[in-house]
Every structure is written in structure tokens, then in C-alpha cells.
Design a protein around this motif. Structure first.
Motif, PDB file in Angstrom:
ATOM      1  N   GLU A   1       0.821  -1.213   0.000  1.00 55.11           N
ATOM      2  CA  GLU A   1       0.000   0.000   0.000  1.00 55.11           C
ATOM      3  C   GLU A   1       0.854   1.261   0.000  1.00 55.11           C
ATOM      4  N   MET A   2       1.956   1.264   0.735  1.00 55.66           N
ATOM      5  CA  MET A   2       2.849   2.430   0.737  1.00 55.66           C
ATOM      6  C   MET A   2       3.496   2.603  -0.632  1.00 55.66           C
ATOM      7  N   GLU A   3       3.940   1.516  -1.235  1.00 59.79           N
ATOM      8  CA  GLU A   3       4.585   1.597  -2.546  1.00 59.79           C
ATOM      9  C   GLU A   3       3.626   2.086  -3.626  1.00 59.79           C
ATOM     10  N   HIS A   4       2.342   1.781  -3.480  1.00 60.44           N
ATOM     11  CA  HIS A   4       1.358   2.170  -4.485  1.00 60.44           C
ATOM     12  C   HIS A   4       0.594   3.442  -4.128  1.00 60.44           C
TER      13      HIS A   4
ATOM     14  N   LYS B   1      -1.281   4.114  -1.583  1.00 58.11           N
ATOM     15  CA  LYS B   1      -2.583   3.903  -0.956  1.00 58.11           C
ATOM     16  C   LYS B   1      -2.514   4.049   0.558  1.00 58.11           C
ATOM     17  N   ARG B   2      -1.313   4.117   1.091  1.00 60.26           N
ATOM     18  CA  ARG B   2      -1.093   4.306   2.526  1.00 60.26           C
ATOM     19  C   ARG B   2       0.028   5.331   2.670  1.00 60.26           C
ATOM     20  N   PRO B   3      -0.204   6.370   3.465  1.00 61.83           N
ATOM     21  CA  PRO B   3       0.866   7.370   3.636  1.00 61.83           C
ATOM     22  C   PRO B   3       2.041   6.800   4.405  1.00 61.83           C
ATOM     23  N   ILE B   4       3.213   7.338   4.106  1.00 62.10           N
ATOM     24  CA  ILE B   4       4.411   6.977   4.856  1.00 62.10           C
ATOM     25  C   ILE B   4       4.675   8.124   5.825  1.00 62.10           C
ATOM     26  N   GLY B   5       4.335   7.912   7.061  1.00 57.49           N
ATOM     27  CA  GLY B   5       4.539   8.945   8.071  1.00 57.49           C
ATOM     28  C   GLY B   5       6.006   9.069   8.448  1.00 57.49           C
ATOM     29  N   LYS B   6       6.295  10.086   9.230  1.00 58.93           N
ATOM     30  CA  LYS B   6       7.686  10.354   9.608  1.00 58.93           C
ATOM     31  C   LYS B   6       8.306   9.194  10.383  1.00 58.93           C
ATOM     32  N   GLU B   7       7.564   8.624  11.308  1.00 59.61           N
ATOM     33  CA  GLU B   7       8.112   7.516  12.105  1.00 59.61           C
ATOM     34  C   GLU B   7       8.403   6.300  11.221  1.00 59.61           C
ATOM     35  N   MET B   8       7.474   5.965  10.325  1.00 58.39           N
ATOM     36  CA  MET B   8       7.699   4.835   9.426  1.00 58.39           C
ATOM     37  C   MET B   8       8.848   5.147   8.469  1.00 58.39           C
ATOM     38  N   ALA B   9       8.930   6.378   8.000  1.00 64.97           N
ATOM     39  CA  ALA B   9      10.024   6.771   7.112  1.00 64.97           C
ATOM     40  C   ALA B   9      11.364   6.561   7.809  1.00 64.97           C
TER      41      ALA B   9
ATOM     42  N   ARG C   1      14.058  11.241   4.625  1.00 66.63           N
ATOM     43  CA  ARG C   1      13.301  12.272   3.901  1.00 66.63           C
ATOM     44  C   ARG C   1      12.912  11.871   2.497  1.00 66.63           C
ATOM     45  N   VAL C   2      13.573  10.876   1.902  1.00 66.15           N
ATOM     46  CA  VAL C   2      13.193  10.462   0.554  1.00 66.15           C
ATOM     47  C   VAL C   2      11.825   9.817   0.521  1.00 66.15           C
ATOM     48  N   PHE C   3      11.345   9.348   1.675  1.00 67.33           N
ATOM     49  CA  PHE C   3      10.042   8.695   1.726  1.00 67.33           C
ATOM     50  C   PHE C   3       8.895   9.658   2.026  1.00 67.33           C
ATOM     51  N   LEU C   4       9.213  10.883   2.373  1.00 68.74           N
ATOM     52  CA  LEU C   4       8.163  11.858   2.757  1.00 68.74           C
ATOM     53  C   LEU C   4       7.739  12.732   1.589  1.00 68.74           C
TER      54      LEU C   4
END
Length: 82
Positions: free
Chosen positions: A54-57, A59-67, A79-82
Motif C-alpha cells: 500500500e505504501m509503494e502504491h 494507498k497508505r501514507p508513509i509517516g515520519k516515524e515509518m520513514a 526524507r526520501v520517503f516523505l
């Protein structure tokens, strides 16, 4: 606008230059670079594989903690994931 590095090298800083780049694209690229499947990455993070998908597509946000968690496992700046 771009930042000049040398006469022939420019680094673009406008998002429309890379319209398909997103945190999900960065995640997929970093995961593949490390030779990990979605399931393997999910296992390292202690989350469900569907969350990675879901994150890759987008459909699910990538929050700071997950990033930050992804960055540690994948060896990139969070930061590349935000």
C-alpha cells in the motif's frame, strides 16, 4: 529553478521534472536495491506485507516515524520517503 554544480551538470529541484516520483517509488527502489521482497521488508519492520504494498502504491501514507524505520533498514535518508 536548478542548482548549478558545473557547466554541464544540473540538479533539478522542481517536482514537475519528476512527476512520478513519490515516497512509494523511493521505497520500491530502495527495497529492490537491497534485494528484499515486500514480505522480507515487512518482517524486518514487524508489519504486514500489505502495508508495504500500500505504501509503494500510494494507498497508505508513509509517516515520519515509518520513514525513519524504513531509512534504518534500507540505508537511506528518511526524507526520501516523505
Amino acid at each position: 529553478m536548478s542548482t548549478l554544480l558545473s557547466k554541464s551538470t544540473l540538479i533539478p529541484d522542481e517536482p514537475e521534472i519528476y512527476p512520478h516520483f513519490s515516497g512509494g517509488v523511493a521505497l520500491r527502489g530502495a527495497r529492490k536495491r537491497e534485494g528484499l521482497t515486500q514480505k522480507q521488508l515487512a518482517g524486518l519492520l514487524g508489519i504486514n506485507q500489505t502495508h508495504i504494498s500500500e505504501m509503494e502504491h500510494g494507498k497508505r501514507p508513509i509517516g515520519k516515524e515509518m520513514a525513519r524505520r524504513l531509512a534504518i533498514v534500507l540505508g537511506v535518508d528518511y526524507r526520501v520517503f516523505l
